[in-house]
Write a protein that holds these residues in place. Structure first.
Motif, PDB file in Angstrom:
ATOM      1  N   MET A   1      44.775  16.002  36.462  1.00 57.53           N
ATOM      2  CA  MET A   1      44.578  17.310  36.491  1.00 57.53           C
ATOM      3  C   MET A   1      43.343  17.624  35.853  1.00 57.53           C
ATOM      4  O   MET A   1      43.080  17.723  35.085  1.00 57.53           O
ATOM      5  N   ILE A   2      42.821  18.745  36.663  1.00 56.61           N
ATOM      6  CA  ILE A   2      41.418  19.173  36.320  1.00 56.61           C
ATOM      7  C   ILE A   2      42.096  20.599  35.832  1.00 56.61           C
ATOM      8  O   ILE A   2      43.162  21.171  37.393  1.00 56.61           O
ATOM      9  N   CYS A   3      41.452  21.533  34.746  1.00 52.91           N
ATOM     10  CA  CYS A   3      41.799  22.806  34.737  1.00 52.91           C
ATOM     11  C   CYS A   3      40.496  23.273  35.324  1.00 52.91           C
ATOM     12  O   CYS A   3      39.456  23.206  33.962  1.00 52.91           O
ATOM     13  N   PHE A   4      40.155  24.657  35.089  1.00 45.87           N
ATOM     14  CA  PHE A   4      39.261  25.342  35.594  1.00 45.87           C
ATOM     15  C   PHE A   4      39.531  26.437  34.680  1.00 45.87           C
ATOM     16  O   PHE A   4      40.605  26.162  34.281  1.00 45.87           O
ATOM     17  N   GLY A   5      39.018  27.660  34.104  1.00 45.93           N
ATOM     18  CA  GLY A   5      39.019  28.839  33.515  1.00 45.93           C
ATOM     19  C   GLY A   5      39.158  30.149  33.769  1.00 45.93           C
ATOM     20  O   GLY A   5      40.056  30.032  35.456  1.00 45.93           O
ATOM     21  N   GLU A   6      39.665  30.840  33.466  1.00 49.04           N
ATOM     22  CA  GLU A   6      40.048  32.193  33.921  1.00 49.04           C
ATOM     23  C   GLU A   6      39.392  33.045  35.428  1.00 49.04           C
ATOM     24  O   GLU A   6      38.212  32.783  34.969  1.00 49.04           O
ATOM     25  N   THR A   7      40.119  33.411  36.831  1.00 46.54           N
ATOM     26  CA  THR A   7      39.366  33.793  37.474  1.00 46.54           C
ATOM     27  C   THR A   7      38.193  32.972  37.864  1.00 46.54           C
ATOM     28  O   THR A   7      37.317  33.365  38.640  1.00 46.54           O
ATOM     29  N   GLY A  51      42.381  29.873  37.416  1.00 45.50           N
ATOM     30  CA  GLY A  51      41.968  30.793  37.982  1.00 45.50           C
ATOM     31  C   GLY A  51      42.280  31.886  38.731  1.00 45.50           C
ATOM     32  O   GLY A  51      41.105  31.114  39.390  1.00 45.50           O
ATOM     33  N   PHE A  52      42.558  32.969  39.257  1.00 46.80           N
ATOM     34  CA  PHE A  52      42.065  33.410  40.191  1.00 46.80           C
ATOM     35  C   PHE A  52      42.296  34.919  40.694  1.00 46.80           C
ATOM     36  O   PHE A  52      43.218  35.768  39.837  1.00 46.80           O
ATOM     37  N   VAL A  53      41.632  35.459  41.183  1.00 46.81           N
ATOM     38  CA  VAL A  53      42.173  37.674  41.409  1.00 46.81           C
ATOM     39  C   VAL A  53      43.301  37.122  42.316  1.00 46.81           C
ATOM     40  O   VAL A  53      42.783  36.948  43.064  1.00 46.81           O
ATOM     41  N   GLU A  54      44.954  37.577  42.136  1.00 47.91           N
ATOM     42  CA  GLU A  54      45.981  37.567  42.797  1.00 47.91           C
ATOM     43  C   GLU A  54      46.086  38.435  43.764  1.00 47.91           C
ATOM     44  O   GLU A  54      45.918  39.467  43.091  1.00 47.91           O
ATOM     45  N   ARG A  59      49.333  44.904  45.381  1.00 49.45           N
ATOM     46  CA  ARG A  59      49.278  44.885  43.244  1.00 49.45           C
ATOM     47  C   ARG A  59      47.887  43.728  42.941  1.00 49.45           C
ATOM     48  O   ARG A  59      47.792  43.173  43.331  1.00 49.45           O
ATOM     49  N   LEU A  60      46.776  44.056  41.788  1.00 49.55           N
ATOM     50  CA  LEU A  60      46.173  43.247  41.790  1.00 49.55           C
ATOM     51  C   LEU A  60      46.666  42.231  40.297  1.00 49.55           C
ATOM     52  O   LEU A  60      46.673  43.112  39.364  1.00 49.55           O
ATOM     53  N   TYR A  61      46.339  40.838  40.267  1.00 45.58           N
ATOM     54  CA  TYR A  61      46.846  40.412  38.401  1.00 45.58           C
ATOM     55  C   TYR A  61      45.682  39.343  38.969  1.00 45.58           C
ATOM     56  O   TYR A  61      45.346  38.697  39.410  1.00 45.58           O
ATOM     57  N   SER A  62      45.648  39.426  37.200  1.00 44.91           N
ATOM     58  CA  SER A  62      44.491  37.945  37.056  1.00 44.91           C
ATOM     59  C   SER A  62      45.568  36.554  36.705  1.00 44.91           C
ATOM     60  O   SER A  62      46.599  37.137  35.752  1.00 44.91           O
ATOM     61  N   SER A  63      45.351  35.852  37.724  1.00 50.09           N
ATOM     62  CA  SER A  63      46.846  34.959  37.503  1.00 50.09           C
ATOM     63  C   SER A  63      46.344  33.658  37.198  1.00 50.09           C
ATOM     64  O   SER A  63      44.355  33.360  37.072  1.00 50.09           O
ATOM     65  N   CYS A  64      46.364  32.319  36.823  1.00 47.26           N
ATOM     66  CA  CYS A  64      46.458  30.890  37.252  1.00 47.26           C
ATOM     67  C   CYS A  64      47.588  30.460  37.642  1.00 47.26           C
ATOM     68  O   CYS A  64      48.784  30.529  37.456  1.00 47.26           O
ATOM     69  N   ALA A  65      47.037  29.329  38.970  1.00 47.65           N
ATOM     70  CA  ALA A  65      47.495  28.811  39.849  1.00 47.65           C
ATOM     71  C   ALA A  65      47.935  27.018  39.287  1.00 47.65           C
ATOM     72  O   ALA A  65      46.649  26.137  38.775  1.00 47.65           O
ATOM     73  N   LEU A  66      49.316  26.567  38.982  1.00 46.30           N
ATOM     74  CA  LEU A  66      48.915  24.494  38.930  1.00 46.30           C
ATOM     75  C   LEU A  66      49.611  24.510  40.025  1.00 46.30           C
ATOM     76  O   LEU A  66      50.184  24.984  40.832  1.00 46.30           O
TER      77      LEU A  66
END
Length: 203
Positions: A1-7, A51-54, A59-66
């Protein structure tokens, strides 16, 4: 898995805290950009955490998807409010409320986004194997080296599991990257803050 930061997908610098504009930047989990990453994951056999802005309805969220094997395995929404400029935002900008372990490749995992581990550290030490901690830190390299790295190490030390902290890379404002692997309150390995590259961790 490759991980990236928030948003990481859009970057905080893309938001202007005007809902009519920001809702066009945010994406739904069924949107073409997310589905493109799903297809890429399936095609090349690599999982992604980012991370992404969902956007969900209004509604808007700071989210993180796997994303694993072409599917969204888990979608986490930040529970702490520090991702937004409160004096400029309204009810459209929201936080999640669910902190729940999930299974990934035989491991029990959790996701915390940036300020979550500062505001609610007790909610993220549930006996899991791994805590993924995507962050967005754009402090100067000097500030990081003088004090912030120790602060983040101390905070990660409140979690008994392996903690993988991943910072975003961006420009205007600059976010300087860096990845860190903590275990047993100690820094095990790291990619230096301010250096672009890969930190390979096997757990």
């Amino acid at each position: 898995m490759i991980c990236f930061g928030e948003t990481f997908l859009q970057g905080f610098d893309s938001l202007c805290w005007n809902y009519e504009k920001d809702k066009e930047i945010a994406v739904e989990v069924s949107s073409p950009p997310i589905q493109k990453i799903c297809r890429l994951s399936c095609d090349i056999g690599i999982d992604f955490l980012f991370g992404f802005v969902e956007r969900e309805e209004d509604r808007l969220y700071s989210s993180c998807a796997l994303i694993s094997n072409g599917q969204i395995l888990y979608d986490y929404r930040r529970i702490s409010p520090g991702w937004k400029v409160s004096r400029l935002t309204d009810h459209h900008y929201q936080e999640g409320n669910l902190v729940q372990p999930f299974e990934y490749r035989g491991k029990q995992c959790l996701i915390a986004l940036c300020g979550d581990l500062w505001v609610y550290p007790e909610r993220f030490d549930l006996g899991q194997d791994i805590l993924f901690w995507p962050i967005y830190v754009n402090s100067s390299i000097d500030d990081w080296q003088q004090s912030l790295q120790d602060d983040y190490t101390q905070q990660a030390g409140k979690i008994s599991s392996d903690v993988l902290m991943i910072n975003s890379l961006s420009q205007n404002p600059d976010a300087f990257g860096g990845c860190f692997h903590f275990r047993n309150k100690l820094l095990q390995d790291f990619l230096p803050y301010g250096q672009e590259g890969l930190l390979i961790v096997k757990i």
